[in-house]
Design a protein around this motif. Sequence first.
Motif, PDB file in Angstrom:
ATOM      1  N   TYR B  61      53.240  39.184-141.336  1.00  0.00           N
ATOM      2  CA  TYR B  61      53.975  39.172-142.599  1.00  0.00           C
ATOM      3  C   TYR B  61      55.480  39.179-142.347  1.00  0.00           C
ATOM      4  O   TYR B  61      56.243  38.543-143.068  1.00  0.00           O
ATOM      5  CB  TYR B  61      53.543  40.338-143.491  1.00  0.00           C
ATOM      6  CG  TYR B  61      52.144  40.113-144.028  1.00  0.00           C
ATOM      7  CD1 TYR B  61      51.953  39.360-145.183  1.00  0.00           C
ATOM      8  CD2 TYR B  61      51.032  40.601-143.352  1.00  0.00           C
ATOM      9  CE1 TYR B  61      50.684  39.104-145.654  1.00  0.00           C
ATOM     10  CE2 TYR B  61      49.751  40.350-143.816  1.00  0.00           C
ATOM     11  CZ  TYR B  61      49.576  39.614-144.974  1.00  0.00           C
ATOM     12  OH  TYR B  61      48.332  39.354-145.436  1.00  0.00           O
ATOM     13  N   ALA B  62      55.879  39.901-141.303  1.00  0.00           N
ATOM     14  CA  ALA B  62      57.301  39.903-140.931  1.00  0.00           C
ATOM     15  C   ALA B  62      57.728  38.497-140.527  1.00  0.00           C
ATOM     16  O   ALA B  62      58.805  38.031-140.898  1.00  0.00           O
ATOM     17  CB  ALA B  62      57.541  40.889-139.787  1.00  0.00           C
ATOM     18  N   GLN B  63      56.847  37.801-139.815  1.00  0.00           N
ATOM     19  CA  GLN B  63      57.170  36.437-139.390  1.00  0.00           C
ATOM     20  C   GLN B  63      57.299  35.478-140.564  1.00  0.00           C
ATOM     21  O   GLN B  63      58.079  34.541-140.525  1.00  0.00           O
ATOM     22  CB  GLN B  63      56.090  35.921-138.443  1.00  0.00           C
ATOM     23  CG  GLN B  63      56.342  36.327-137.009  1.00  0.00           C
ATOM     24  CD  GLN B  63      55.434  35.546-136.082  1.00  0.00           C
ATOM     25  OE1 GLN B  63      55.337  34.329-136.189  1.00  0.00           O
ATOM     26  NE2 GLN B  63      54.771  36.264-135.176  1.00  0.00           N
ATOM     27  N   PHE B  64      56.506  35.706-141.590  1.00  0.00           N
ATOM     28  CA  PHE B  64      56.608  34.861-142.778  1.00  0.00           C
ATOM     29  C   PHE B  64      58.027  34.909-143.320  1.00  0.00           C
ATOM     30  O   PHE B  64      58.609  33.897-143.679  1.00  0.00           O
ATOM     31  CB  PHE B  64      55.622  35.309-143.861  1.00  0.00           C
ATOM     32  CG  PHE B  64      55.869  34.639-145.190  1.00  0.00           C
ATOM     33  CD1 PHE B  64      55.438  33.341-145.415  1.00  0.00           C
ATOM     34  CD2 PHE B  64      56.550  35.298-146.213  1.00  0.00           C
ATOM     35  CE1 PHE B  64      55.679  32.713-146.623  1.00  0.00           C
ATOM     36  CE2 PHE B  64      56.801  34.675-147.423  1.00  0.00           C
ATOM     37  CZ  PHE B  64      56.359  33.366-147.628  1.00  0.00           C
ATOM     38  N   LEU B  65      58.580  36.140-143.351  1.00  0.00           N
ATOM     39  CA  LEU B  65      59.926  36.306-143.881  1.00  0.00           C
ATOM     40  C   LEU B  65      60.982  35.824-142.897  1.00  0.00           C
ATOM     41  O   LEU B  65      62.005  35.266-143.285  1.00  0.00           O
ATOM     42  CB  LEU B  65      60.169  37.776-144.226  1.00  0.00           C
ATOM     43  CG  LEU B  65      59.292  38.334-145.348  1.00  0.00           C
ATOM     44  CD1 LEU B  65      59.497  39.834-145.494  1.00  0.00           C
ATOM     45  CD2 LEU B  65      59.587  37.617-146.664  1.00  0.00           C
TER      46      LEU B  65
END
Lengths: 352, 294
Positions: B61-65
């Motif tokens: 999810y951090a990578q999505f951002l």
Amino acid sequence: MVIDVELRGVTKRFADIVAVDNVSIQILKGEFFSLLGPSGCGKTTTLRTIAGFEDPSEGEVFISGQSMAGVPPFKRPTNMVFQHLALFPHLSVEENVAFGLKVKRLAKQEIRQRASKFLEIVRLSGLEKRKISQLSGGQQQRVAIARALVTEPTVLLLDEPLGPLDLRLRLEMQEELKRIQREVGTTFVYVTHDQTEALSLSNRVAVMISGRIEQVGTPLEVYEKPRNHSVAEFMGETNMLGGRYLDGAVEIDGLSVRVTSQASKGTDIIFSIRSEKISIGKTLSGPDNVFKGTVRGVTYRGSDSVYDVQLSERIIIKVRSTNLALESIYRVGDEVFVGWDIDKALLISSLR
Amino acid sequence: MRDKFLQFFRRKVQLRIFSGLSFSLSWFLLFLIVPTAVIFLYSFWRQEYISIIPQFTIDNYAQFLANPIHIPLFLRSLVISAAVTMGSIGLAYPAAYFLAFRVRKYKIPLLLALMGPFWTSYLLIVYAWKIILGYDGILNSLLLNLRLVEQPADLLLYSPFAVIITLIHIWSPWLVFPLYASLEKMDKSLLEAAMDLGATPTQAFLRVTLPLTWPGLVVAVLFVFIPTVGEFVTPALVGGPQGYMYGNLIENYFHLGFNWPLGSSLAFIMLAVVMVMTLLLLRAVGPDKVMESL
Ligand SMILES: Nc1ncnc2c1ncn2[C@@H]1O[C@H](COP(=O)(O)OP(=O)(O)O)[C@@H](O)[C@H]1O
Ligand SMILES: [Mg+2]
């Protein structure tokens, strides 16, 4: 006399059927005018032609002296109370009534005032926020009437508005309609197949049969002086008798029936005598015509009864009699006398 | 209050289960809950080379951002989807309106004909547009022959425009039916009543027809919007770099990139956003009204 609505030779055909046949009528300002006729005779089509939903195949409609040819419904000064009401289900009572004012883009303040005034006239104050589905049949009628009156049309067209109501409510709404019409003074064109309704509400009645207007007159005129066979037959319960006229009497199936007639000797005539104008009794003296007969059928209706009385082999007449006392209610098989004065029988000139 | 609610809920669930695991419930579990749960689970795991490590992490999810192409692509997908939805409604509503209000005879055969693309293969439609919009395509030859352009326009194909046109073609027939159903159900005498009261045809449409067929329209919007947000076949074939969509990104992580957990988190985010939008829309219209229109 100002004429609000005039139909001049209006004919409306749908494919091969003639729904309205060469109708010419003049409706006066402020009048309660009824179109009375059996179902399917073209009443709704006539009303829709006035409202602009149907174009006449021939003839023309005038409102306040202006030809309505080519004028769409939304530009005509007529409003309609539809046979099935056609209230907007997604709007509240108040919004339904205000619809015509909103599309005319009146000021909010004025819309509210006028809507509430007409809700008061139809006695629905306090139900403004209700949904249409939360109203009784009678209340829905009132919304439809208020919605149609609120824009103050020149003419209000009502298509059998009381049809689906039960008898008690219908009588109550008839009174209401009379009151509302007196109060607002709008011209009402009222369509109904119920002659009692037409006769009790209207200033004038047009009797329509098979697309044609057969007679226009006051309720008294159309009931007591039907102009022809069709009107006489449609209005009330009537007995049609016909035969050869000879010296002040007509010879019918062995009976000699006295009539007043200007007919010349030897011609065939037909006359109508309404069921309520005939007296019935165990003994009977007085009426110009008295015949002996046998009761063949009885319809008991509470306040009165209708008897089928056989006078001769081929003649059975309907007699309506108020149930004054238990003794004056007859049964099938009773021997009775029936009779009427000669001036009660109406001569219908043509023998069809 | 809360206890009561839970109790109520539990009883409902029990009822459902005891009423013999109804067919619809098992269907629901098999084709909706299970795959969603799998994706949800994967999105919290970790990929190392070719193996997936079942170890909790919110790294995906951090990578999505963090990755600057994710969010713009997602927004582009939403915009393309919205354009497709509006274009489809623009085509389907008039057709459904005409069918419901003007046509008297042969309504059903006409309806089936209008739904033509629905009976056609998805890929056939996409390739048809490739032929129409291509560099040597029908549209370019037409423009050349009419001397409207000097040389073939090469921006027709491989653009968001091509994706939108193709998707409208594919999806608009899906709209005709729900729109037709809600228009057909409407009482036509209400329009006469509106006009009788002085409403012009336009006013009658805006004040009566539209509000009464609104729930059908919402259903139609969902029919098109939800599936097109995740679209990846059409953009891959006619979209080019400018028409590349979020669905292609997800597909990429699953195939070429071989990062199932990251792909899963992206898919789950899309699912969540679309679901929230759907719920908001349904709530705005009123769920019972939407059910009525079906
Ligand atoms: N739109 C239409 N198309 C074809 N025939 C119609 C149409 N409207 C009415 N009619 C026919 O015209 C005749 C008169 O109908 P109508 O005016 O509704 O009668 P009423 O209101 O007196 O019952 C009927 O025979 C009816 O079937
Ligand atoms: Mg009628």
